[in-house]
Write a protein that holds these residues in place. Structure first.
Motif, PDB file in Angstrom:
ATOM      1  N   ILE A  33       0.836  -1.200   0.000  1.00  0.00           N
ATOM      2  CA  ILE A  33       0.000   0.000   0.000  1.00  0.00           C
ATOM      3  C   ILE A  33       0.877   1.259   0.000  1.00  0.00           C
ATOM      4  O   ILE A  33       0.617   2.219  -0.727  1.00  0.00           O
ATOM      5  N   GLU A  34       1.928   1.229   0.800  1.00  0.00           N
ATOM      6  CA  GLU A  34       2.843   2.373   0.852  1.00  0.00           C
ATOM      7  C   GLU A  34       3.513   2.603  -0.509  1.00  0.00           C
ATOM      8  O   GLU A  34       3.611   3.729  -0.985  1.00  0.00           O
ATOM      9  N   GLU A  35       3.939   1.514  -1.146  1.00  0.00           N
ATOM     10  CA  GLU A  35       4.549   1.618  -2.480  1.00  0.00           C
ATOM     11  C   GLU A  35       3.556   2.175  -3.499  1.00  0.00           C
ATOM     12  O   GLU A  35       3.919   2.972  -4.363  1.00  0.00           O
ATOM     13  N   LEU A  36       2.299   1.770  -3.388  1.00  0.00           N
ATOM     14  CA  LEU A  36       1.274   2.293  -4.282  1.00  0.00           C
ATOM     15  C   LEU A  36       1.157   3.806  -4.125  1.00  0.00           C
ATOM     16  O   LEU A  36       1.110   4.538  -5.108  1.00  0.00           O
ATOM     17  N   HIS A  37       1.134   4.269  -2.873  1.00  0.00           N
ATOM     18  CA  HIS A  37       0.996   5.708  -2.617  1.00  0.00           C
ATOM     19  C   HIS A  37       2.230   6.487  -3.062  1.00  0.00           C
ATOM     20  O   HIS A  37       2.096   7.631  -3.504  1.00  0.00           O
ATOM     21  N   ALA A  57      -3.191   8.260  -2.406  1.00  0.00           N
ATOM     22  CA  ALA A  57      -3.035   8.457  -0.959  1.00  0.00           C
ATOM     23  C   ALA A  57      -4.195   9.281  -0.421  1.00  0.00           C
ATOM     24  O   ALA A  57      -4.598  10.283  -1.021  1.00  0.00           O
ATOM     25  N   LYS A  58      -4.719   8.843   0.698  1.00  0.00           N
ATOM     26  CA  LYS A  58      -5.787   9.603   1.343  1.00  0.00           C
ATOM     27  C   LYS A  58      -5.155  10.628   2.261  1.00  0.00           C
ATOM     28  O   LYS A  58      -4.255  10.330   3.013  1.00  0.00           O
ATOM     29  N   ASN A  59      -5.641  11.833   2.214  1.00  0.00           N
ATOM     30  CA  ASN A  59      -5.085  12.902   3.060  1.00  0.00           C
ATOM     31  C   ASN A  59      -5.882  13.054   4.321  1.00  0.00           C
ATOM     32  O   ASN A  59      -6.975  12.764   4.465  1.00  0.00           O
TER      33      ASN A  59
END
Length: 60
Positions: free
Chosen positions: A47-51, A58-60
């Protein structure tokens, strides 16, 4: 594979994260607890790599 497909597939996998969290909280997992914990860690990394790759996801 185009970026839209990648984003959709990762989001579909990420939607199952809560299931892994609930599974990790079960006291009777025994040795499987390690596998579930590792799956959660790897999913979080994915998920981090996707963002990082697609900042708009990425959700803010």
């Amino acid at each position: 594979m185009d970026s839209t497909t990648i984003k959709e597939k990762v989001k579909a996998i990420a939607s199952k994260r809560e299931m892994l969290v609930k599974l990790s909280e079960k006291p009777d997992l025994g040795n499987l607890k390690l596998d579930v914990t590792q799956a959660l860690d790897e999913l979080d990394e994915l998920i981090e790599e996707l963002h990082l790759t697609f900042p708009e996801t990425a959700k803010n």
